[in-house]
Design a protein around this motif. Structure first.
Motif, PDB file in Angstrom:
ATOM      1  N   LEU A 161      43.016 -44.000  37.767  1.00 53.60           N
ATOM      2  CA  LEU A 161      44.482 -44.347  37.218  1.00 53.60           C
ATOM      3  C   LEU A 161      44.894 -43.083  37.786  1.00 53.60           C
ATOM      4  O   LEU A 161      46.270 -43.134  38.208  1.00 53.60           O
ATOM      5  CB  LEU A 161      44.543 -44.330  35.769  1.00 53.60           C
ATOM      6  N   ILE A 214      45.716 -43.065  41.461  1.00 50.50           N
ATOM      7  CA  ILE A 214      47.037 -43.851  41.786  1.00 50.50           C
ATOM      8  C   ILE A 214      48.273 -43.126  41.547  1.00 50.50           C
ATOM      9  O   ILE A 214      49.158 -43.447  42.368  1.00 50.50           O
ATOM     10  CB  ILE A 214      46.829 -45.444  41.381  1.00 50.50           C
ATOM     11  N   SER A 215      48.223 -42.706  40.519  1.00 43.61           N
ATOM     12  CA  SER A 215      49.698 -42.260  39.807  1.00 43.61           C
ATOM     13  C   SER A 215      50.194 -41.064  40.749  1.00 43.61           C
ATOM     14  O   SER A 215      51.217 -40.854  41.373  1.00 43.61           O
ATOM     15  CB  SER A 215      49.687 -41.849  38.465  1.00 43.61           C
ATOM     16  N   MET A 226      53.485 -41.514  43.132  1.00 45.18           N
ATOM     17  CA  MET A 226      54.559 -40.391  43.057  1.00 45.18           C
ATOM     18  C   MET A 226      54.739 -39.463  44.308  1.00 45.18           C
ATOM     19  O   MET A 226      55.721 -39.404  44.568  1.00 45.18           O
ATOM     20  CB  MET A 226      54.172 -39.371  41.655  1.00 45.18           C
ATOM     21  N   LEU A 265      56.256 -41.694  46.872  1.00 40.52           N
ATOM     22  CA  LEU A 265      57.679 -41.717  46.511  1.00 40.52           C
ATOM     23  C   LEU A 265      58.438 -40.355  46.656  1.00 40.52           C
ATOM     24  O   LEU A 265      59.735 -40.506  47.520  1.00 40.52           O
ATOM     25  CB  LEU A 265      58.141 -42.281  45.045  1.00 40.52           C
ATOM     26  N   GLY A 266      58.081 -39.466  46.259  1.00 46.38           N
ATOM     27  CA  GLY A 266      58.580 -38.016  46.599  1.00 46.38           C
ATOM     28  C   GLY A 266      58.706 -37.726  48.255  1.00 46.38           C
ATOM     29  O   GLY A 266      59.666 -37.485  48.480  1.00 46.38           O
ATOM     30  N   PHE A 297      61.378 -39.993  49.626  1.00 47.63           N
ATOM     31  CA  PHE A 297      63.019 -39.410  49.110  1.00 47.63           C
ATOM     32  C   PHE A 297      63.153 -38.215  50.042  1.00 47.63           C
ATOM     33  O   PHE A 297      64.257 -37.895  50.644  1.00 47.63           O
ATOM     34  CB  PHE A 297      63.070 -39.217  47.852  1.00 47.63           C
ATOM     35  N   LEU A 317      66.157 -37.277  52.630  1.00 44.12           N
ATOM     36  CA  LEU A 317      66.830 -36.334  52.402  1.00 44.12           C
ATOM     37  C   LEU A 317      67.190 -35.384  53.466  1.00 44.12           C
ATOM     38  O   LEU A 317      68.277 -34.741  53.740  1.00 44.12           O
ATOM     39  CB  LEU A 317      66.757 -35.763  51.082  1.00 44.12           C
ATOM     40  N   ALA A 356      69.386 -36.851  55.915  1.00 42.38           N
ATOM     41  CA  ALA A 356      70.693 -36.456  55.441  1.00 42.38           C
ATOM     42  C   ALA A 356      71.261 -35.185  55.780  1.00 42.38           C
ATOM     43  O   ALA A 356      72.492 -35.085  56.035  1.00 42.38           O
ATOM     44  CB  ALA A 356      70.753 -37.212  54.333  1.00 42.38           C
ATOM     45  N   ASN A 357      70.200 -34.265  55.453  1.00 42.31           N
ATOM     46  CA  ASN A 357      70.628 -32.777  55.528  1.00 42.31           C
ATOM     47  C   ASN A 357      71.038 -32.608  56.934  1.00 42.31           C
ATOM     48  O   ASN A 357      72.005 -31.671  57.188  1.00 42.31           O
ATOM     49  CB  ASN A 357      69.458 -31.966  55.248  1.00 42.31           C
ATOM     50  N   LYS A 417      72.299 -34.528  59.097  1.00 46.67           N
ATOM     51  CA  LYS A 417      73.418 -35.626  59.345  1.00 46.67           C
ATOM     52  C   LYS A 417      74.795 -34.917  58.949  1.00 46.67           C
ATOM     53  O   LYS A 417      75.692 -34.957  59.699  1.00 46.67           O
ATOM     54  CB  LYS A 417      73.017 -36.879  59.095  1.00 46.67           C
ATOM     55  N   PHE A 418      74.559 -34.412  57.762  1.00 45.29           N
ATOM     56  CA  PHE A 418      75.683 -33.829  57.069  1.00 45.29           C
ATOM     57  C   PHE A 418      75.873 -32.361  57.243  1.00 45.29           C
ATOM     58  O   PHE A 418      76.395 -31.749  55.997  1.00 45.29           O
ATOM     59  CB  PHE A 418      75.698 -34.486  55.600  1.00 45.29           C
ATOM     60  N   LYS A 419      75.144 -31.927  58.172  1.00 44.08           N
ATOM     61  CA  LYS A 419      75.255 -30.435  57.991  1.00 44.08           C
ATOM     62  C   LYS A 419      76.486 -29.726  58.103  1.00 44.08           C
ATOM     63  O   LYS A 419      77.150 -30.175  58.965  1.00 44.08           O
ATOM     64  CB  LYS A 419      74.129 -29.830  59.158  1.00 44.08           C
ATOM     65  N   ILE A 420      76.787 -28.857  57.643  1.00 43.31           N
ATOM     66  CA  ILE A 420      78.158 -28.185  57.714  1.00 43.31           C
ATOM     67  C   ILE A 420      78.110 -26.585  58.203  1.00 43.31           C
ATOM     68  O   ILE A 420      77.116 -25.953  57.423  1.00 43.31           O
ATOM     69  CB  ILE A 420      78.936 -27.979  56.308  1.00 43.31           C
TER      70      ILE A 420
END
Lengths: 268, 192
Positions: free
Chosen positions: A3, A6-7, A11, A14-15, A18, A22, A25-26, A28-31
């Motif tokens: 268990l 698996i956890s 996790m 998923l981490g 994401f 991100l 995105a960072n 692509k949306f860089k300023i």
């Protein structure tokens, strides 16, 4: 045991997923931002008063870096901050002038006549909308202290229905100029020790002005006649002092029968 | 019809702010002006709707098949935090003015309990995918509506003669209470 594995795996998975999204995105949306903006922002007072003509200190800093704004536009900071910005930007600084707010009315409660009882919202902006509420003079200070509320530097206190400006605290940002619904406050450049200003805005005829206010200009024109330097001129029934000719002798203030020419200066 | 009912239930009858008293932080903090309040409402709605969709997938395709019910909270935090990060980058790039107007409250959407509530309620009530999205969206729209009403009232309040001890937060809380009473009127509309 299984268990836990698996956890951790789910996790972690998923981490990682994401994190991957991100990171895309960072990119692509860089300023791209000039580091000077941040530095100038630190040097500025951060009051966001708008005295420089920009929406905020940050906005002003951005415009300086772009080259659209001059480095000495910050009226609050004055010379010292302009020098700091000059150092950051690597340019030379020309001298700046100290500006202060001046109220063109000097009638306290008791000196200005009331024409009615006013029970409405206690704000100048509201009172001005209904023809000046209780005040008989339709040019003078309403005395509800919108300028006091607007002042970001605690330089204005209402004394007996008239704003009193602390010229040491006043930075000349112009917040009160915008707040006054009767346009009674103006910014004056302090470039001499003693200057004389007209503390009345009444365009009423002499008889009416005398009847409704003890501290009103009646347009007699003594100041114009007596001025030895041809600096004082009557325009639309109100005296106007030409700073280029005025030598600061103060004869006009002494001779004014209504006591509406006042002295301002840094040596008080 | 059921979808409409679900939407109305989440938005009006069981309004998150006024019924469950969730998301009070932005409700009191960003309702000074209508524009920023509505912008905050829509940003929250965006995060809520996407959270509802993503959390449904994670719950039914990852967590439940492996019997990892105890990881629901962790997964919800992960999803919400990532979404807010994404939203922050997006707004900073596309509308710096809005970014500055929202200020600290934008990253604080991460800890907005109403979004967390959506994430936890979805498996609890057994919603399917479409229902989850509608539920999240409805809750978000309800939040936006309340933010809008509150900001409108507070803008008018600037001109009111509020007694000194009640100025600021106290009068805002009194208004919140009265609004909650008013929203109780929706209770008869639908049952949960």
């Amino acid at each position: 045991m299984n268990l836990i594995l698996i956890s951790v795996a789910t996790m972690g998975g998923l981490g990682a997923l994401f994190a991957f999204i991100l990171s895309i995105a960072n990119v692509k949306f860089k300023i791209e931002e000039d580091p000077k903006i941040e530095k100038i922002l630190e040097a500025l007072p951060g009051a966001n008063c708008g005295g420089c003509g920009h929406a905020s200190c940050r906005n002003y800093a951005e415009e300086i870096v772009k080259g659209n704004a001059s480095i000495n536009a910050c009226v609050v900071g004055g010379e010292s901050i302009a020098q700091g910005i000059a150092k950051i930007m690597g340019v030379e600084l020309k001298s700046t002038e100290k500006k202060i707010a001046f109220v063109h009315c000097r009638a306290h409660n008791g000196e200005k006549m009331k024409k009615a009882d006013y029970e409405g919202i206690k704000k100048c902006s509201a009172a001005d909308m209904i023809l000046g509420a209780d005040l008989a003079c339709c040019y003078g200070c309403l005395g509800y202290g919108d300028c006091e509320d607007a002042c970001l530097f605690d330089a204005i206190t209402m004394v007996k229905g008239l704003p009193e400006i602390d010229i040491v605290k006043c930075t000349g940002c112009g917040s009160c100029v915008k707040a006054c619904p009767r346009n009674l406050i103006s910014l004056e450049i302090l470039n001499r020790d003693v200057q004389y200003k007209i503390a009345c805005a009444s365009l009423d005829k002499g008889k009416k002005a005398r009847e409704i206010c003890l501290k009103s200009c009646i347009g007699c024109g003594i100041c114009e006649r007596i001025c030895p330097f041809d600096a004082c001129h009557m325009i639309n029934g109100l005296p106007y002092i030409d700073e280029r000719n005025c030598q600061g002798c103060g004869v006009c203030a002494q001779k004014c029968p209504r006591d509406v020419i006042v002295e301002i200066g840094m040596n008080e | 019809m059921k979808i409409v009912l679900l939407f109305l239930s989440a938005a009006l009858v069981n309004n998150f702010v006024l019924r469950y008293f969730l998301g009070i932080c932005p409700f009191l903090g960003v309702t000074g002006r209508i524009e920023s309040a509505v912008a905050m409402g829509f940003a929250t709605t965006f995060v809520m709707t996407l959270t509802a969709a993503i959390i449904w997938f994670i719950d039914y395709f990852v967590l439940f098949p492996f019997h990892l019910f105890f990881l629901e909270y962790v997964a919800a935090i992960l999803v919400i935090a990532s979404l807010v990060q994404f939203l922050e980058m997006f707004i900073h790039k596309n509308s710096p003015t809005l970014y500055r107007a929202l200020g600290i409250y934008l990253p604080l959407i991460t800890t907005n309990c109403s979004i967390f509530f959506v994430a936890l309620l979805i498996p609890l009530r057994g919603y399917n995918f479409i229902q989850s999205i509608i539920f999240g969206f409805g809750a978000g729209m309800g939040f936006t509506l309340v933010m809008f009403i509150m900001a409108g009232i507070r803008e008018q309040l600037d001109f009111a003669d509020v007694p000194k001890p009640l100025q600021g937060a106290p009068i805002t809380l009194i208004i919140a209470g009265l609004l909650a009473l008013a929203f109780m009127g929706f209770t008869g509309l639908i049952s949960a």
